[in-house]
Design a protein around this motif. Structure first.
Motif, short mmCIF file in Angstrom:
data_model
loop_
_atom_site.label_atom_id
_atom_site.label_comp_id
_atom_site.label_asym_id
_atom_site.label_seq_id
_atom_site.Cartn_x
_atom_site.Cartn_y
_atom_site.Cartn_z
N TRP A 27 0.51 -0.85 -0.53
CA TRP A 27 0.20 0.18 0.14
C TRP A 27 0.93 1.60 -0.31
O TRP A 27 1.57 1.52 0.45
N GLN A 28 0.27 2.43 -0.31
CA GLN A 28 1.39 3.89 -1.13
C GLN A 28 0.28 4.53 -0.12
O GLN A 28 1.09 5.93 -0.24
N ASP A 29 -1.30 5.02 0.21
CA ASP A 29 -1.91 5.13 0.73
C ASP A 29 -1.35 5.89 2.20
O ASP A 29 -0.94 4.87 2.66
N HIS B 278 -3.67 4.36 5.12
CA HIS B 278 -3.58 2.92 6.71
C HIS B 278 -1.83 2.60 7.13
O HIS B 278 -0.88 3.71 6.64
N ALA B 279 -1.96 3.35 8.20
CA ALA B 279 -0.62 3.20 8.94
C ALA B 279 0.07 2.24 9.24
O ALA B 279 1.28 2.29 9.30
N GLU B 280 -0.31 0.86 9.23
CA GLU B 280 0.26 -0.49 8.46
C GLU B 280 -0.99 -1.06 8.30
O GLU B 280 -1.29 -1.14 8.14
N GLY B 281 0.42 -2.72 8.04
CA GLY B 281 -0.44 -3.54 7.86
C GLY B 281 -0.09 -4.38 8.71
O GLY B 281 0.65 -5.42 9.16
N LEU B 282 -1.25 -5.81 8.16
CA LEU B 282 -1.81 -7.26 8.76
C LEU B 282 -1.42 -8.10 8.54
O LEU B 282 -0.92 -8.48 7.26
N MET B 283 0.00 -8.84 8.75
CA MET B 283 0.52 -10.16 9.07
C MET B 283 0.70 -11.52 8.74
O MET B 283 0.54 -11.65 10.36
N ARG B 284 -0.18 -12.31 8.27
CA ARG B 284 -0.65 -13.51 8.55
C ARG B 284 0.59 -14.48 8.27
O ARG B 284 1.69 -14.44 7.53
N ASP B 285 0.92 -15.75 9.07
CA ASP B 285 1.72 -16.59 8.33
C ASP B 285 1.16 -17.21 7.42
O ASP B 285 0.15 -17.63 6.78
#
Lengths: 273, 273
Positions: free
Chosen positions: A155-157, A160-167
């Motif tokens: 994301w470049q916008d 969103h301040a952060e991104g969720l990461m899943r395994d």
């Protein structure tokens, strides 16, 4: 560029044959410095020592502690990024025997985040990039961070301040540069990080202070549906403290009382920002 | 240290804030140079271009091709290690926009391997370190190589020339710095590398030349028991060519005719060593 020390001396560069560059063969810590003091310093050193033990990188921790303290007092206010590599090597993966680890300290200004993030919460981007499951490296803040680079590039916008990461199995692990906590029925939950993820120093601090305040904390696997069903969700790291999560795409969470209570419990650490 | 060019100029170091060091945010190629010519050069450039595409690192491939050619003619005989990073960055994982990739060329002497290895075969160490499954990075020769460092550190003796690496599900993937092939009933088999592993240039060359010579090649998942049941096993990389595998602990394989036939098919590449 900013203030840079290489092995205790002013420098701008690192040897081209350093194994930190060649293989990501090293560790790092990003330490908040206020009033000339490294914050959460014991926890940073503890994680670094654990990384050195697991990667078998010899390190004079007493010398390093002193060096970071002197660097922090020179920097005054800001962020001290500490990179510890296995040092120079010949071609080939075999660790040199003996090896001469290299220490790099990079000082920079405190990142400017809007205070709204901590008050009214942030929007989380659901990253497609999954974290591979590698128990041998799980928990460490090592220099192999391409998964985070790929995830952050999704994301470049500025929404969103952060991104969720899943395994790769779909479990909740962390955010790109933060750890994640859920609140459910007055209890805290945070992923175990036995297969992947970085065991953040602020995460450790929150677990300890919450338990001292009689707030139960469960450290275990967390599924995606548990995340959606949480009463509150928040992120943390050693730079910004705690950010409530208010939304991820169409899903919203209330910014709730337990998150604010924890911010209060950590206010001595976050007073400056 | 050896001959080093940074962005086309003689250099000894790289900027402390390079993302190659910070995150392993880059790619590399290890190119054999003989008679001033980079060997298997098109395949190296092709893999690098594929890596740039997948990691979204902009790269002037024509300029790079020319630079490596000039470097190779300066080097004459040896190995040219090419490192391409995303260049310097601010703190944080977000790729800088625009980014200025950095090229590092490191020249060194040809590694000296005993000729016996290619003739009578090598002993393979069964590494405990498993490769995590990350399809987004599979096949690429990127700078995140801690798994290889851990695997290579598992043995220090000179009996074992290489180490077998399996993925976290137990499938055969590769060796620490080589690809692996099996022979069974006159057919070649090599792992697919869709989840992890490096797609070696010599592996690609072998697949192409074998097929030209009407030797069937199957590229697919390979189990541990298939490895044990193989008629012949061999390793390959762009530096040493082909090494037959004669043993892994108590298990032995014959050093067989198809492996020697393939060495013959590649002899133009290996004539110098």
């Amino acid at each position: 560029m900013n203030l840079i020390w290489l092995d205790g001396r002013l420098s701008e560069g690192i040897a081209a044959n350093d194994r930190g560059l060649a293989y990501g063969d090293g560790l790092f810590e990003t330490i908040r410095v206020s009033d000339g003091q490294p914050r959460l310093f014991e926890r940073h050193l503890q994680r670094l020592a654990e990384g050195c033990r697991r990667l078998q990188i010899p390190c004079d921790m007493a010398g390093l502690r002193y060096e970071v303290q002197v660097f922090a007092s020179t920097l005054g206010e800001g962020v001290c990024k500490l990179i510890l590599t296995r040092g120079s090597g010949l071609r080939g993966y075999a660790p040199p025997q003996p090896c001469q680890p290299r220490r790099l300290l990079i000082g920079s200004a405190v990142p400017l985040y809007s205070a709204d993030r901590a008050r009214t919460g942030i929007c989380l981007f659901p990253c497609i990039t999954r974290l591979a499951e590698q128990p041998l490296l799980a928990g460490l803040k090592h220099l192999n961070r391409l998964e985070q680079v790929l995830a952050r590039a999704e994301w470049q916008d500025s929404v969103h301040a952060e991104g969720l990461m899943r395994d790769t199995s779909g479990r909740i692990v962390e955010a790109v540069f933060s750890n994640i906590f859920l609140v459910r029925s007055g209890r805290l939950f945070t992923p175990e990080l036995a297969r992947c993820g970085v065991a953040g120093v602020m995460r450790a601090e929150i677990i300890e202070r919450a338990r001292e305040a009689k707030i139960p904390v469960d450290i275990r696997d967390i599924s995606f549906s548990e995340l959606l069903q949480a009463d509150e969700v928040f992120l943390c790291n050693s730079q910004y403290g705690v950010w409530p999560v208010k939304a991820m795409q169409e899903h919203t969470w209330p910014v709730g009382p337990l998150t604010f209570e924890l911010q209060g419990l950590l206010s001595d650490l976050m007073g400056i920002t």
